[in-house]
Write an enzyme that holds these catalytic residues in place. Structure first.
Site, PDB file in Angstrom:
ATOM      1  N   ASP A 105      56.482 -48.782  56.895  1.00  0.00           N
ATOM      2  CA  ASP A 105      57.605 -48.393  57.757  1.00  0.00           C
ATOM      3  C   ASP A 105      58.658 -49.495  57.860  1.00  0.00           C
ATOM      4  OD1 ASP A 105      56.652 -45.859  58.436  1.00  0.00           O
ATOM      5  OD2 ASP A 105      55.397 -46.641  60.049  1.00  0.00           O
ATOM      6  N   ASP A 146      54.800 -47.953  62.754  1.00  0.00           N
ATOM      7  CA  ASP A 146      53.638 -48.812  62.988  1.00  0.00           C
ATOM      8  C   ASP A 146      53.018 -49.372  61.709  1.00  0.00           C
ATOM      9  OD1 ASP A 146      52.555 -46.531  61.947  1.00  0.00           O
ATOM     10  OD2 ASP A 146      51.394 -45.979  63.719  1.00  0.00           O
ATOM     11  N   ASP A 189      57.459 -41.317  65.654  1.00  0.00           N
ATOM     12  CA  ASP A 189      56.177 -40.900  65.105  1.00  0.00           C
ATOM     13  C   ASP A 189      55.499 -39.935  66.078  1.00  0.00           C
ATOM     14  OD1 ASP A 189      56.306 -42.435  62.811  1.00  0.00           O
ATOM     15  OD2 ASP A 189      55.480 -44.201  63.785  1.00  0.00           O
TER      16      ASP A 189
END
Length: 1133
Positions: free
Chosen positions: A863, A859, A552
């Site tokens: 996901d 997070d 990310d």
């Protein structure tokens, strides 16, 4: 009777009616009341943040007037005699400070000097009490006020009640406390059962959720008091939020488990037989040595193995406790606080957001669009909708999959279904990792070879024994046809069997599982200090094989410290010192303050506002409070929230439907990704408040503004608004319970740009990964321009590649490719912008199908599929939801990409340490097997006794594993290419090293076996001791060689590994004791200094051999693969 709050600062006028103006004390009393009035005014200044005129009405606020103005005229002076003491006494109880009572008690017709002193003392006490009661404002509905009443809570304090006394010493002390503790008579067991049974009828009979909150002593809006005394009292009454965990396995369990090993049992039987025959043949004083020695050696092996496994169990239990220590947000004393779920008590008000695990059983207080996954409790996969009307029940251990809410905790710990279930589940740390499974196969294969060799040795020795070709220590033939002594025959057979079994013990590498366990446990402990908590053991080793890391952006590559640095209204940038029109400003207050999951708390002393929420929410709220003058306390009561569309990674926006109370107008507000919000708008506001149509030219200008912000690495968030009538509200269901927010024809309010700087050191971390052959792919929800800017800044993209369409792609484009196109392009992609969790999952699937070992960071709740699909799932410890954490293998505690690289280093270190130990152990296995086999076949005897071989086994398995499995990561590890998914465990380099060392040991020890007595001119017993000593010292020197499989400098960094040096030193000391002092136990003879030096020199030759061998090149293709090709080629020929 007036309420206490009405007369808190009101001295009744009846005290002043019949005062005697002729007394000399009248002026003193006037001054006293003036002083009291000054104190009153000071107390009234920081009064409740509640508006007086609007909130209570003129006649109620008039009650807060103090004493009638004191006239300067003598007749209007203060008097010292109260006509109706009873009435005044009653009045005094209405005042929390009791100065009306003071006047009654210490005022008489004549003021003595002592009473004047008491009056002054009381004034001082009153002032202290008044100051203690300043922080008293806690609002609560439905009490003494008309519209939005308030409960004034005071802290505990001690009051001195002064009464008339001629001695002036009669002082009574009492504690004045207003407690918010629950009703003692409340049926808590019934409440627990009601929630478990989802008994809605019983809940209504209890007064609903508000009635339950009242019984629990909870303010639904502000929560409970956060002082330690009250929290501990609640914990004492209702229990703590913990459950009875199954205790970890004790040391005795692992001792008994070690005794289950077949070879150990056979050795114990042989030791018992040897002990019995030895005592019978040589007597108790001399005959116990051989059998007893085997018993002691076996005992040491068992204890060391059991202690190692026991320590591992304790380590896993500790990590399990840490991983279950989830943080939760609660309201206490009007403030949002983050606490451990173990600290939650009954009566707490808990904030729930998407992805959270519900920490206790409770009831829904308020919230929007709340959906819960109760599969962990019920097994049903369908999400359950929770609301205040039909289903307000929430259960511990379930997950929030959508929406946000506040819940009232009704039961904790063992009173919840989750607590009962978890207390009956034992934590099993015997998880087998893929590497352990491969090592089990290797151990089994080596064990079979060892068993075959041991069987051949047994057959040879038995044949030689019964054919009369073996002699005892005195040179006599051990067995002859004429000697039929059954005891001596059985004793000889037992000795042969024990020697053969000992060969099996040495041959079977029991140390391999122990080495894996030790290195995994050690690395888990060290990784915890390096901000990475391992949830699944296999991730430690798999991470060392990772070839791709999908990361990310926000919070991982960047600091996640958001700040609004740009603000555009319409097509113009607004500076901080510029003002916008009030109507637009009000719309921004609505769009920011009501469309948020964050909160703002303004401390009473006027310090910096305390803001809770995600980093993005906190930045926007702080900007609205500081730059736009938003007051959340005044804003929220003016609006009713009708519906909320919560933010998630798919929609990338959130919305709210509100109704203004003053005029009943209905407003829709959207907030989210700038280009998505702009696409929903048909008009925009200008700085002067006028609305203009958003034509193609205007839309293009605004999009250029957004792109310019994004190119500066800013995250762009846009706000949109529209006003609708009640008839225009659309619903998503026929019952009209779920409104739909209007998504087109909106008015664009403005765009803000949030700066989130890159983390320090992230560029170096990316460079290290790339030099280690690991690809970095950034997958982000930000727009493509922001993604490019951040990727270039971090070093993921080169400047010249930023315009390359193959390396930068949007999620929708990747999603719309055919499977063949995705497989073709996936290796080239470096950045994926505007991606959804499904896009991330697609990326992971494609990379794995290409043969990559993939690590993924995540997070959010959405996901979870990608984290599960990846070979290594890395969740974020700070921003990560509980759903994401449970789906991951490793939790990055500081959300930092540098910690991801640290995990990669430790993964490679684990794999490398295990390979080092395999090389070390196989060297010993090969040497010991060959030496014993050749000596048995040729000489009819093995040079190493059972006790000596068990000692070698201890050095090799346990101490060797400790020494080599605890090496820390080195920079050299990050200069190699990843090993990949199917690389062989024993590489060509390892075969080269171990075969050369084993051949040297075999050659030198066989030379000593057959010619050592003549070379050194020593007896057979001394020669056997030198063979044993040299063999052990060879292993010690080879431990140094095994520290590095390729580097010739084996001493680099050795000073940092104190454990290694300690183990080597301990082994040398123990070996010296074995040789010099345990003659009968180890069957050794004492050696001279020259003989010790000889053994050391012979063993030390392994160092130069290792140095030379490591300079020999080896092919990259695995050794066995080459052999298979040659065999296949010969068959074809």
């Amino acid at each position: 009777m007036a309420s206490s709050s009405d007369s808190a600062y009101h001295c009744d006028k009846s005290l002043l009616d019949d005062l005697d103006t002729g007394l000399r004390a009248k002026r003193r009393w006037r001054m006293a009341f003036l002083a009291l009035r000054v104190v009153h005014v000071m107390l009234e200044l920081p009064k409740e943040i509640v508006s007086t005129t609007k909130k209570y009405g003129d006649d109620e606020t008039g009650r807060y007037s103090f004493v009638a103005d004191v006239d300067d005229h003598e007749d209007a002076g203060l008097a010292e005699i109260v006509r109706e003491k009873n009435s005044a006494a009653t009045q005094s109880h209405d005042s929390p400070y009791g100065y009306g009572k003071m006047l009654l008690d210490i005022t008489t017709t004549t003021l003595t000097r002592a009473k004047m002193r008491w009056r002054m003392a009381y004034a001082a006490i009153y002032a202290v009490r008044a100051m203690l009661s300043l922080p008293r404002e806690l609002l609560n509905k439905g009490n003494n006020y008309k519209k939005d009443p308030e409960i004034l809570d005071s802290y505990s304090y001690t009051a001195l009640d002064v009464k008339p006394s001629t001695s002036h010493q009669e002082i009574n002390t009492e504690t004045d406390r207003r407690s918010s503790l629950p009703n003692i008579e409340f049926d808590h067991a019934g409440l627990v059962q009601m929630v478990k049974d989802k008994d809605l009828a019983a809940l209504k009979e209890s007064g609903g959720v508000i009635g339950v909150a009242t019984s629990l002593g909870t303010n639904p809006k502000n929560g409970i008091h956060g002082n330690e005394l009250e929290v501990n009292k609640r914990r004492e009454i209702f229990g703590s939020n913990t459950y009875h965990r199954q205790p970890p396995k004790g040391l005795l369990y692992f001792v008994l488990d070690a005794l289950k090993d077949t070879t150990i049992l056979i050795l114990c039987v042989c030791a018992a037989l040897s002990l019995g025959f030895g005592i019978k043949e040589h007597g108790a004083e001399e005959g116990w040595y051989e059998g007893g020695s085997i018993f002691v050696a076996v005992f040491i092996v068992i204890v060391v193995s059991a202690v190692s496994n026991f320590r591992q169990e304790l380590q896993f239990d500790k990590l399990s406790k840490i991983s279950s220590n989830i943080k939760a947000e609660v309201f206490r004393d009007r403030q949002r606080q983050e606490i451990s779920i173990f600290d939650i008590v009954v009566g707490d008000v808990v904030i729930l957001n998407m992805g959270d695990q519900i920490p206790a059983d409770g009831l829904f207080l308020d919230g929007y669009s709340l959906q819960v996954d109760e599969s962990s409790m019920t097994g049903e996969s369908d999400h359950v909708e929770v609301d205040s009307a039909e289903n307000p029940f929430l259960f511990s251990g379930t997950k929030v999959v959508d929406g946000h809410a506040r819940m009232l905790v009704t039961s904790v710990g063992m009173n919840t279904g989750w607590g009962e279930m978890m207390s009956s589940i034992s934590q099993d740390s015997n998880e087998r990792t893929p590497l352990q499974a491969r090592l089990d196969k290797l151990t089994s294969s080596i064990g079979k070879v060892g068993l075959a060799v041991a069987f051949l040795v047994l057959v040879v020795l038995l044949v030689r024994y019964f054919t009369g070709n073996t002699k005892d220590e005195y040179g006599n033939t051990e067995y002859s046809g004429s000697n039929k002594d059954i005891d001596s025959v059985l004793s000889g057979v037992v000795r042969i069997v024990s020697d053969a079994v000992t060969i099996v013990v040495v041959a079977i590498p029991e140390g391999l599982p122990l080495a894996v366990t030790l290195t995994l446990a050690y690395s888990m402990k060290r990784m915890m200090k390096d901000q990475a908590m391992v949830r699944k053991l296999q991730a430690c080793e798999t991470m060392g094989s990772a070839t791709v890391i999908c990361t990310d952006k926000t919070g991982t590559l960047t600091k996640n410290e958001m700040e609004v640095t740009k603000f555009c209204l319409g097509q113009e940038e607004i500076e901080k010192d510029n003002s916008i029109t009030p109507n637009v400003c009000e719309l921004f207050h609505q769009g920011v303050g009501l469309n948020t999951t964050g909160s703002v708390y303004i401390p009473p002393l006027g310090s910096k506002p305390e803001i809770s929420g995600s980093p993005t929410e906190k930045a926007i709220l702080y900007w609205a409070v500081s730059d736009l003058g938003m007051d959340m306390e005044k804003l929220k009561p003016r609006y009713d929230i009708l519906h909320v569309e919560t933010f998630n990674s798919d929609k990338k926006r959130s919305g709210v439907l509100i109704q203004k109370k003053d005029d009943n107008t209905i407003h829709v507000h959207w907030k989210g990704a700038a280009e998505m919000i702009v696409a929903m708008c048909s008009s925009y506001y200008e700085t002067n408040g006028t609305i203009k149509s958003l034509n193609e030219e205007g839309r293009s200008k605004i999009e250029n503004i957004i792109q310019a912000m994004a190119a500066k690495s800013l995250r762009c968030i846009a706000f949109a608004h529209t006003q609708i009538s009640e008839k225009e509200i659309e619903y998503s269901d026929d019952n009209k319970t779920h409104p739909k927010l209007k998504e087109e024809g909106l008015f664009l309010l403005g765009v803000v740009g949030l700066k989130d700087p890159c983390r320090a050191g992230v560029t170096d971390a990316v460079r290290i990964c790339m030099s280690a052959g690991v690809q970095i792919k950034m997958i982000t929800g930000d727009n493509v321009f922001t993604a490019k800017a951040i990727a270039t800044e971090c070093g993921i993209l080169k400047t010249e590649d930023a315009t390359n369409g193959d390396q930068v792609i949007e999620g929708a484009e990747f999603r719309n490719y055919t499977h063949e196109e995705r497989m073709k392009k996936v290796n080239q992609i470096r950045v994926m912008a505007r991606s959804s969790p499904f896009d991330k999952l697609l990326m992971v699937q494609c990379l794995r199908q290409k043969g990559h070992v993939v690590a993924v960071t995540g997070d959010g709740t959405n996901d979870a599929p990608a984290l599960k699909e990846a070979d290594i799932g890395l969740s974020m410890g700070i921003q990560g939801t509980e759903v994401a954490k449970e789906s991951s293998d490793i939790i990055i505690l500081d959300d930092n990409f540098n910690s991801v690289v640290t995990v990669l280093r430790w993964g490679r270190c684990v794999y490398n340490n295990i390979q080092k130990f395999i090389q070390f152990q196989l060297t010993v296995n090969v040497a010991a097997l060959v030496i014993n086999f050749i000596a048995a076949v040729s000489a009819g005897d093995v040079p190493l006794t059972a006790v000596q071989l068990l000692w070698v086994n201890l050095i090799m398995d346990t101490l060797g594993a400790l020494a080599l499995a605890t090496e820390r990561p080195t920079d050299e590890l990050m200069q190699k290419k990843p090993v990949g998914r199917s690389a062989p465990l024993i590489t060509n380099i390892m075969w080269r090293n171990l075969l050369c060392q084993a051949l040297y040991q075999i050659a030198i020890l066989l030379t000593l076996q057959f010619s050592g007595d003549s070379i050194f001119n020593v007896t057979d017993a001394v020669n056997d001791t030198m063979i044993f000593n040299t063999f052990v010292l060879c292993q010690i020197f080879n431990e140094f060689n095994s520290r590095s499989m390729e580097k010739q400098n084996i001493f680099k960094g050795i000073h940092r590994n104190k454990l290694f040096m300690g183990i080597v030193g301990t082994t040398i000391v123990l070996q010296f004791v074995m040789v010099e002092f345990l003659k009968k136990f180890a069957d050794t003879e004492r050696l001279t200094l020259l003989q010790w030096v000889t053994c050391i020199v012979i063993a030390a030759v392994s160092w130069p051999i290792g140095w030379i061998v490591k300079s020999m090149p080896v092919p990259d293709e695995p050794f066995f693969k080459t052999i298979k090709k040659l065999l296949r080629f010969k068959r074809n020929v």
